[in-house]
Design an enzyme around this catalytic site. Structure first.
Site, short mmCIF file in Angstrom:
data_model
loop_
_atom_site.label_atom_id
_atom_site.label_comp_id
_atom_site.label_asym_id
_atom_site.label_seq_id
_atom_site.Cartn_x
_atom_site.Cartn_y
_atom_site.Cartn_z
N LYS A 238 59.24 -16.07 56.90
CA LYS A 238 58.04 -16.90 56.94
C LYS A 238 58.33 -18.29 56.37
O LYS A 238 59.24 -18.43 55.55
CB LYS A 238 56.95 -16.27 56.05
CG LYS A 238 56.32 -15.01 56.59
CD LYS A 238 55.26 -14.49 55.62
CE LYS A 238 54.58 -13.24 56.13
NZ LYS A 238 53.77 -13.45 57.35
N ARG B 44 52.66 -2.86 61.00
CA ARG B 44 52.43 -1.86 62.06
C ARG B 44 53.55 -0.81 62.09
O ARG B 44 53.33 0.32 62.50
CB ARG B 44 52.24 -2.57 63.41
CG ARG B 44 53.43 -3.34 63.89
CD ARG B 44 53.08 -4.35 64.97
NE ARG B 44 52.45 -5.56 64.43
CZ ARG B 44 52.04 -6.58 65.17
NH1 ARG B 44 52.15 -6.55 66.48
NH2 ARG B 44 51.49 -7.64 64.60
N1 BES Z 1 51.11 -9.74 56.36
C1 BES Z 1 51.13 -10.50 57.56
C2 BES Z 1 49.74 -10.88 58.04
C3 BES Z 1 49.00 -11.86 57.15
C4 BES Z 1 49.17 -13.21 57.34
C5 BES Z 1 48.14 -11.40 56.18
C6 BES Z 1 48.48 -14.10 56.51
C7 BES Z 1 47.46 -12.27 55.36
C8 BES Z 1 47.63 -13.63 55.52
C9 BES Z 1 51.80 -9.70 58.68
O1 BES Z 1 52.80 -8.82 58.28
C10 BES Z 1 52.44 -10.68 59.60
O2 BES Z 1 53.30 -11.38 59.17
N2 BES Z 1 51.97 -10.70 60.83
C11 BES Z 1 52.48 -11.61 61.80
C12 BES Z 1 52.59 -10.89 63.12
C13 BES Z 1 53.31 -11.67 64.19
C14 BES Z 1 54.78 -11.78 63.84
C15 BES Z 1 53.13 -10.97 65.50
C16 BES Z 1 51.52 -12.77 61.92
O3 BES Z 1 50.30 -12.56 61.88
O4 BES Z 1 51.97 -13.90 62.00
ZN ZN Z 2 54.70 -9.77 58.14
#
Ligand code: BES
Ligand code: ZN
Ligand code: ZN
Length: 495
Positions: free
Chosen positions: A279, A353
């Site tokens: 990230k 997931r």
């Molecule tokens: N934990 C994150 C989702 C999230 C983002 C929660 C911001 C709270 C605040 C999750 O694991 C994630 O990173 N999801 C990705 C999925 C994508 C790679 C398809 C996302 O939402 O960017």
């Molecule tokens: Zn994630």
């Protein structure tokens, strides 16, 4: 903080603050406000008619030593329009009273419960709101905090009410309020403290104390169970994964075999760096809260054990840390899940997931006939619904309808998103049964579509709490930080 019912006349109660809700539509000549106005020698009508105080929801006015009452302060608390008032609003304004009292160094607050019937529901909502507001998230500050918690919160009613109902409301409110604050503490803990092992330790300690049976499944056993989707997420971390299982067999009551066995499954990623699909660093610290779904499940189970709930419920929390390293899972890797279905991991940041897939399938192995999962799953859900509503999807429409109609009581916003079969094609893989991400479109839904593969025919509800799990601004009735979202909703459904 001690919460008690008081049946004395409110002018006679010796306390630091008397908090009195006022509705917007009772500002002039209301008979309901007549006694308080008379006792205080007309102060109430004076501030209301001068426009000095407009009782909009969450607004308040503090009056120092008015005549006629024993309390040091009279706090008028705006309650908004009477027709729009409901238990969730009473919970909030009880919280407004507590936050005000704390900032005025009060120790004892008396709160007049108005506008919600029956009295048991009102007492419970006010109790939950008072506990919620008395919570602070600055537990790592070493300097003395000026604003200490309250000693007591006294509940008052205008008319005679059934005392037993009120006491039961307070008892239940205490259980749910404490559980919610426990979930908030877990969410607020930094990831160097709350590792998967520490999460498991706290589940064991608090769960056992509440009367749950707690089982921690260790890495070796997780490997034997073939949970390779879960293991793929934790590979990059030095912290071993833990699968926390909570069972409610304290009640000692035999439950009919025909009753459903509910499984609550909570995402327990104690830190989500994204892994190799790392990230951006901005706001990455918020990912210490990526276990909030797991915290909500643990807290709910603790509350259900204490109430107690007559239902068959178990909780499953896959707890892992998602980090990049030389051992970490790489984009393009393929794993075989506990259920046997194979997954091509395109993006290691779509890790929630993966751990939920194995935990949900395992819940079914253990006999679950209904599943609810709770997870900070997608940024896309925040784009769609912000911090106001959680996203709800699933195949169990009956439960989803009940959850939605409970919102007025719980105050936790929920909005259902669609789950048409057509969304499934976004996660088709060329080489495996599915891939773990779609493209940018409908990201909250395609994530749910992935989970559906592991619920299969078992009735299932998915709550995406990314957004609602964290309050980044603070409210008039709560400090900033983790919200404990989901605890009240799940308890209300299953108690
Ligand atoms: N934990 C994150 C989702 C999230 C983002 C929660 C911001 C709270 C605040 C999750 O694991 C994630 O990173 N999801 C990705 C999925 C994508 C790679 C398809 C996302 O939402 O960017
Ligand atoms: Zn994630
Ligand atoms: Zn995550």
């Amino acid at each position: 903080m001690q919460i008690e019912l008081r049946v004395e006349q409110y002018p006679l109660i010796a306390c630091d603050m008397l908090a009195f809700p006022i509705f917007e539509d009772e500002t002039d000549n209301s008979t309901a406000l007549e006694p308080l106005d008379r006792i205080t020698n007309g102060v109430l009508k004076a501030v209301l008619s001068s426009g000095e105080f407009r009782p909009e929801l969450h607004k308040s006015l503090k009056i120092y030593r008015p005549t006629g009452i024993q309390a040091r302060y009279l706090l008028l608390v705006g309650a908004g329009k009477k027709a729009a008032f409901e238990p969730s609003k009473l919970r909030e304004i009880a919280g407004v009273a507590v936050r005000n009292a704390r900032s005025s160094s009060c120790k004892t607050v008396a709160f007049m419960c108005r506008g919600v019937h029956p009295a048991g529901i009102a007492a419970r909502a006010a109790t939950e709101g008072a506990l919620y507001a008395d919570y602070e998230s600055d537990f790592y500050k070493t300097t003395e905090n000026e604003q200490k918690g309250l000693e007591s919160f006294l509940l008052l009613f205008e008319e005679e009410k059934p005392l037993e109902e009120i006491r039961e409301g307070i008892r239940r409110g205490n259980i749910v309020g404490d559980a919610t604050n426990f979930a908030r503490t877990l969410g607020n803990e930094p990831s160097n403290i709350l590792t998967p092992a520490e999460f498991a330790e706290r589940a064991l300690a608090r769960g056992t104390r509440a009367g749950l049976s707690v089982q921690i499944i260790e890495r070796k056993e997780i490997e034997k169970l073939g949970m390779n989707a879960l293991l793929a997420v934790s590979r990059g971390s030095e912290e071993p994964p833990k699968l926390i299982i909570l069972r409610m067999d304290n009640a000692g009551r035999k439950k009919a075999d025909s009753e459903p066995l509910w499984a609550l499954v909570g995402k327990g990623v104690t830190f989500d760096s994204g892994g190799i699909s790392i990230k951006p660093s901005e706001k990455m610290e918020e990912m210490k809260g990526d276990m909030s779904g797991g915290a909500a499940v643990l807290a709910t189970m603790i509350a259900l054990a204490q109430l107690p709930s007559p239902r068959n419920v178990m909780g499953l929390i896959p707890a892992v840390e998602n980090l990049p390293s030389g051992k970490a899972t790489k984009p393009g890797d393929v794993v075989r899940s506990h259920l046997g279905k194979t997954i091509e991991i395109i993006n290691t940041d779509a890790e929630g997931r993966l751990i939920l897939a194995d935990a949900m399938a395992y819940a079914r192995t253990l006999g679950a006939s209904r599943i609810i999962d709770v997870a900070t799953l997608t940024g896309a859900c925040i784009v769609a619904l912000g911090q106001v509503n959680a996203g709800m999807m699933g195949t169990d429409q009956e439960t989803m309808d009940r959850l939605r109609s409970n919102c007025r009581i719980t105050g936790e916003g929920l909005w259902q998103l669609p789950l048409d079969d057509e969304y499934r094609k976004a996660i088709r893989s060329d080489i495996a049964d599915m891939k773990n991400v779609g493209d940018r479109r409908a990201g909250a839904i395609t994530a749910a579509k992935f989970l559906q593969e592991f619920a299969e025919e078992t009735p299932w509800v998915h709550l995406d709490i990314a957004g609602t799990d964290l309050d980044t601004e603070g409210r008039p009735f709560a400090c900033k930080g983790a919200t404990g979202y989901g605890v009240r909703t799940l308890v209300q459904l299953l108690e």
